[in-house]
Design an enzyme around this catalytic site. Structure first.
Site, PDB file in Angstrom:
ATOM      1  N   HIS A 153     -82.997 -47.546 -29.916  1.00  0.00           N
ATOM      2  CA  HIS A 153     -83.034 -46.195 -30.505  1.00  0.00           C
ATOM      3  C   HIS A 153     -84.139 -46.106 -31.555  1.00  0.00           C
ATOM      4  O   HIS A 153     -84.849 -45.103 -31.635  1.00  0.00           O
ATOM      5  CB  HIS A 153     -81.706 -45.874 -31.211  1.00  0.00           C
ATOM      6  CG  HIS A 153     -80.517 -45.789 -30.331  1.00  0.00           C
ATOM      7  ND1 HIS A 153     -79.510 -46.716 -30.344  1.00  0.00           N
ATOM      8  CD2 HIS A 153     -80.156 -44.856 -29.414  1.00  0.00           C
ATOM      9  CE1 HIS A 153     -78.574 -46.370 -29.479  1.00  0.00           C
ATOM     10  NE2 HIS A 153     -78.944 -45.250 -28.890  1.00  0.00           N
ATOM     11  N   SER A 191     -78.249 -51.981 -25.547  1.00  0.00           N
ATOM     12  CA  SER A 191     -77.304 -50.897 -25.277  1.00  0.00           C
ATOM     13  C   SER A 191     -76.207 -50.957 -26.323  1.00  0.00           C
ATOM     14  O   SER A 191     -75.793 -52.057 -26.731  1.00  0.00           O
ATOM     15  CB  SER A 191     -76.700 -51.082 -23.879  1.00  0.00           C
ATOM     16  OG  SER A 191     -75.523 -50.307 -23.749  1.00  0.00           O
TER      17      SER A 191
END
Ligand code: PAF
Length: 280
Positions: free
Chosen positions: A37, A185
């Protein structure tokens, strides 16, 4: 860095930024932020004047039997990470802000969303397109950054943006991997050390396909068979799909056309669902 909780405040801010001529870059997330991210936030910061990260665990993209309730929520830590990566604003609305009582409007992309994830998660992309369209209307971005890790999500959003004429450029950031290859993830934290070790077969299968293509192999059957074989060596993995598809339409392809095909994998690692892919 400023944290915004209400739709009204976010819309007013977006209006103000745009009227000053600022380019708004949006990074939609569900929080539990990791380096993957943060790389998307850095990418947005390179291209935009004002970077808005949204943090919202979107209930409509989870089926009733999925992990909505256990999905990690750690707003304070996420906000600190956003600041460190160059975000200017975090938009973290409540459930009621996004889905007020009586909410009843949804967006459905009816083609790209159907195969792969759409088969086992038939309502997932309806939730994604609905919330992303709402975030576009609330944050009014010029660009929006998504990760290649969710290849089908990228393709569905690109199609929605084209079909509904959203004036937003979709920027795709590369998948970030741990040193041993595992794609980053938020769900990796569900894995036990043994499951995590076995999960390496997913990236190994993708890398093997990449090597086969580099050596001249183009045929879907050979690539899918080899990847499936690698996954099947692991006792805890149950394959959901291994598919060679067109990267924009997600339709199956028989041969790799370099740069346009994606080998996509979804597995159950016992009770955790993992996906990964590689562009070939
Ligand atoms: O990729 C995600 O984290 C989510 O699907 C998104 C795009 C933030 C929509 O909820």
């Amino acid at each position: 860095m400023q944290i915004i909780r209400s739709v009204q405040e976010m819309q007013a801010l977006a209006y103000e930024l745009r009227s000053k001529g600022q380019i708004i870059g949006l990074v939609p997330t569900m929080g539990a932020l990791h380096e993957g991210h943060l790389s998307l936030i850095r990418l947005a910061a390179e291209r935009a004047d004002a970077v808005v990260v949204t943090i919202f665990v979107n209930p409509t993209q989870f089926a009733p039997n999925e992990d909505f309730n256990k999905y990690p929520r750690e707003l304070e830590a996420d906000v600190a990470k956003c600041a460190g990566a160059g975000a200017d604003y975090v938009f973290a609305p409540t459930h009621e802000e996004i889905y007020p009582k009586g909410y009843s409007t949804y967006i459905t992309e009816e083609h790209v969303a159907k195969p792969l994830e759409g088969v086992s998660r038939p309502t997932h992309f309806r939730g994604v397109t609905t919330v992303v369209a709402k975030l576009f209307n609330i944050c009014r971005p010029d660009i929006a950054v998504f990760g290649q890790k969710d290849a089908q999500q990228v393709a569905v959003i690109q199609k929605m943006v084209a079909d509904l004429n959203f004036p937003v450029d979709i920027v795709v950031g590369p998948t970030l991997r741990e040193a041993d290859g595992l794609a980053m993830s938020s769900r990796n934290r569900y894995l036990t050390p043994t499951q995590r070790q076995e999960a390496l077969a997913i990236s190994q299968a993708l890398f093997k396909a990449r090597d086969m293509v580099a050596a001249g192999e183009r045929r879907k059957d050979r690539l899918v068979a080899e990847a499936t074989h690698i996954l099947s060596q692991q006792r805890r993995i149950r394959v959901i799909y291994v598919a060679l598809v067109d990267r924009r339409t997600m339709e199956p392809v028989r041969e790799v056309e370099p740069g346009n095909a994606v080998l996509a994998i979804a597995v159950w690692m016992e009770e955790t669902r993992l996906i990964d892919n590689i562009v070939l």
